[in-house]
Structures are given as structure tokens and as C-alpha cells.
Enzyme design. Structure first.
Site, mmCIF file in Angstrom:
data_model
loop_
_atom_site.group_PDB
_atom_site.id
_atom_site.type_symbol
_atom_site.label_atom_id
_atom_site.label_comp_id
_atom_site.label_asym_id
_atom_site.label_seq_id
_atom_site.Cartn_x
_atom_site.Cartn_y
_atom_site.Cartn_z
ATOM 1 C CB ILE A 158 -19.960 9.633 -35.085
ATOM 2 C CG1 ILE A 158 -20.786 11.498 -35.226
ATOM 3 C CG2 ILE A 158 -19.397 9.339 -33.800
ATOM 4 C CD1 ILE A 158 -22.274 11.147 -34.246
ATOM 5 N NE ARG A 240 -31.301 9.008 -32.274
ATOM 6 C CZ ARG A 240 -30.910 9.967 -32.213
ATOM 7 N NH1 ARG A 240 -29.761 9.705 -30.833
ATOM 8 N NH2 ARG A 240 -30.640 11.288 -32.664
ATOM 9 C CD GLU A 269 -32.804 7.859 -25.319
ATOM 10 O OE1 GLU A 269 -32.111 6.821 -25.669
ATOM 11 O OE2 GLU A 269 -32.703 9.321 -25.816
ATOM 12 C CG HIS A 287 -29.804 10.591 -26.105
ATOM 13 N ND1 HIS A 287 -30.419 9.955 -26.585
ATOM 14 C CD2 HIS A 287 -28.650 10.655 -26.567
ATOM 15 C CE1 HIS A 287 -30.338 10.540 -27.695
ATOM 16 N NE2 HIS A 287 -29.367 10.879 -27.799
HETATM 17 C C1 DGY Z 1 -28.588 13.842 -31.727
HETATM 18 O O1 DGY Z 1 -27.553 14.730 -32.079
HETATM 19 O O2 DGY Z 1 -28.529 12.842 -32.705
HETATM 20 C C2 DGY Z 1 -27.563 13.544 -30.270
HETATM 21 O O3 DGY Z 1 -28.214 11.844 -29.899
HETATM 22 C C3 DGY Z 1 -28.685 14.123 -29.511
HETATM 23 O O4 DGY Z 1 -29.757 13.874 -29.566
#
Ligand code: DGY
Length: 323
Positions: A158, A240, A269, A287
Site C-alpha cells: 500500500i 492502525r 476504536e 476505518h
Molecule cells: C485491513 O484490511 O487491514 C483494513 O484495515 C480493513 O480492516
């Protein structure tokens, strides 16, 4: 031979339940309310597999109480809610859903960063509240993105997808900090340069966090880090909750230590540090970085493929490394 029993702990599309039913005795929670831990344990009795999301906590206590479990398949790339070592010790396979969510999540991270830099949600609130009476020189002045320095903390799939957006689409200089440095080829393709954490903090105009959560990155961004960032910088967290010290962030935003922030994830959360709701210069989302209909379906399908393979003698496509 009787089919193995599984629990699908959260909502999935009916056609996916149908597909799972071809292999398993399926119990599901289509009501989609997270199951309290005792109920989750109760419903896992006799189950060989469980389909979970990032919300269910799969820890050693639960595993001890559910001795039949052989596969824990999460519909998420992050798996810090699962005690992988405890699963490995009990011979339980754990899988996640990498790749299929990379581009949607990168889009969202970039969108959050733009929203924070250009004060988009703050402007909308201002307008909706009827406070826009005339245009002025300083009305909602933000900070530029195009051509600025993008700092990425965590440079997995990502992070790299965000780097591409920054470098190719927005002419940004990209710096990153990660435990493992990318190969020179990949760095050259992305136009990204590895830097130490201090340089990342000091040079980034826009800092994006995409590092997987582990205790070593708990509060990796706190008061000491905000003190080293530019006062015009923005911070975006799609990693996170817990990577950022949210209380310290509230303090930094209040004090103008940084210009703005955008958060999709929070410590504890779905509860939020109440200060976050009071400061105007933070964009807050629940989220949802991977939440597009197509990506959610791809994630659920991949989690199901893992579960089917794990319990029918196949090879799960995306197991997480055992620890
Ligand atoms: C993940 O895929 O880890 C995202 O945060 C969705 O929970």
C-alpha cells in the site's frame, strides 16, 4: 463424511454464504453486529474454521476454549487482532487478504491526505453551518500537495501504491522509512528514497502512515515526533490505531505543532479520543480505507478461498507467515 462446521463471524454477501455452504456446515452472523467475546467463543464450539474481520479478537484464551479450530481466515490485510504465534503453536492456519485491497486503500489514503491538506471536510462543515458570508484572502487557506515532499512510514504494497500516486500524479518527492529497504530497482521505479525516521519527520510535508501494527510501532508517532515535524505538515494514519498517540496528536493539533491530520483508524476504536472531535483541523473517517463494493467483495472472496483450501486439503492462496 460430514462436512466441517465453520462460523462466518460477520456479514458477507448471500452468494458467498451459498458458496461456503457447498463445502461446510455454515453458521453465520448476517446481523453484522460484532459478537461479544463469550458469544464468539460459544458459537465457535465444534467449528473447524472461522471467517473473521479486523474486529474479532482471536487470542490464546479463545483458542484454548475452541480446540476444534484449524483455520482462522480474516477479511483484512492487517491481522494484529489475531495471535498468530498462538495459532501456529496449535497448528491453526491464519490467512489474510493482501493485494486485492491495495489500490482502493491507497486511493483512500491519498484522498485523506488531500482532504487534510486542503481542509475539505472543515470547509464543508463551515459551509453547512451557514458561516460562509463572503470570500476572503485567508478563507480556508491550506497547504499545497503538488510538488511537495511525501513521507511514507511503512513501505509495503500500500505504501508503494501511495508513492506511485504521489510521484507520478502529483510530482511529489517521495521519501520513506521502513524496517526493510526496497531494492534499488524498485526505489528507482517509484522515485522513492529511504531515509531514517528523523529525516522522514523533518522533511515530509505530508506524512502518511501505512506500517503494519506491532508492539514495536506502538506510539511510533507521539509528542516527540510531532515536535520534529514541520508546523505546516499534515499527518495521515491509515495503518492502525495505536501507531499514533492520539492524545498527543490532539495536543499537537491544538498547539499548531502540525497543520492538520486525517485518521481512518484510532486507539481503542470504535471509541475515539474525545479531543479529536473538538479540534477542527482533523479529518475523521470510520476505518473504511478499503471500503469499495468491489474491493470488499474481492476481500471476502479471498478469505473464503483461504478457508475452503485450508479445510479441504488445498493450498490457501494467502496464508500469513507463521510465527
Ligand atoms: C485491513 O484490511 O487491514 C483494513 O484495515 C480493513 O480492516
Amino acid at each position: 463424511m460430514s462436512r466441517p462446521a465453520i462460523l462466518v463471524a460477520r456479514y458477507v454477501l448471500p452468494e458467498l454464504l451459498e458458496r461456503l455452504s457447498q463445502h461446510f456446515e455454515v453458521e453465520s452472523n448476517q446481523a453484522d453486529q460484532p459478537l461479544p467475546q463469550p458469544e464468539l467463543i460459544d458459537r465457535l464450539q465444534g467449528k473447524r474454521g472461522v471467517f473473521v474481520t479486523a474486529s474479532e479478537r482471536i487470542d490464546a484464551g479463545l483458542l484454548d476454549a475452541c480446540p476444534d479450530l484449524r483455520a482462522v481466515c480474516t477479511m483484512a490485510v492487517g491481522y494484529n487482532n489475531i495471535d498468530v504465534a498462538a495459532c501456529t503453536a496449535r497448528g491453526i492456519l491464519v490467512s489474510n487478504t493482501p493485494d486485492v485491497l491495495t489500490e482502493s486503500t491507497a486511493d483512500f489514503g491519498f484522498a485523506l491526505m488531500l482532504a487534510a491538506a486542503r481542509r475539505i471536510t472543515e470547509s464543508e462543515r463551515f459551509l453547512r453551518e451557514g458561516r460562509w458570508t463572503h470570500c476572503t484572502y485567508t478563507l480556508m487557506n491550506g497547504v499545497d500537495v503538488y510538488g511537495r515532499t511525501l513521507g511514507i512510514f511503512g513501505m509495503g504494497r500500500i505504501g508503494q501504491a501511495i508513492a506511485r500516486r504521489g510521484a507520478l500524479g502529483f510530482g511529489m518527492k517521495v521519501i520513506y522509512h521502513n524496517r526493510n529497504r526496497l531494492s534499488p530497482d524498485i526505489e528507482a521505479t517509484l522515485g522513492a528514497r529511504w531515509v531514517d525516521k528523523d529525516t522522514l519527520l523533518r522533511e515530509a510535508d505530508h506524512l502518511l502512515l501505512v506500517v503494519p501494527y506491532s508492539p514495536t510501532v506502538h506510539h511510533a508517532i507521539g509528542a516527540g515526533e510531532f515536535a520534529r515535524m514541520k508546523p505546516t505538515a499534515t499527518l495521515t494514519n491509515i495503518a492502525r490505531g495505536g501507531v499514533v498517540d492520539d492524545a498527543a496528536l490532539v495536543g499537537a493539533l491544538r498547539a499548531g505543532r502540525i497543520a492538520a491530520a486525517a485518521l481512518d483508524v484510532y486507539e481503542g476504536e470504535p471509541k475515539l479520543n474525545p479531543g479529536l472531535l473538538e479540534v477542527p483541523n482533523v479529518v475523521l473517517t470510520p476505518h473504511i480505507a478499503s471500503a469499495t463494493a468491489a474491493t470488499r467483495k474481492a476481500m471476502a472472496d479471498l478469505a473464503a478461498e483461504n478457508l475452503i483450501a485450508a479445510l479441504t486439503g488445498g493450498t490457501p492462496p494467502t496464508p500469513v507467515p507463521s510465527s
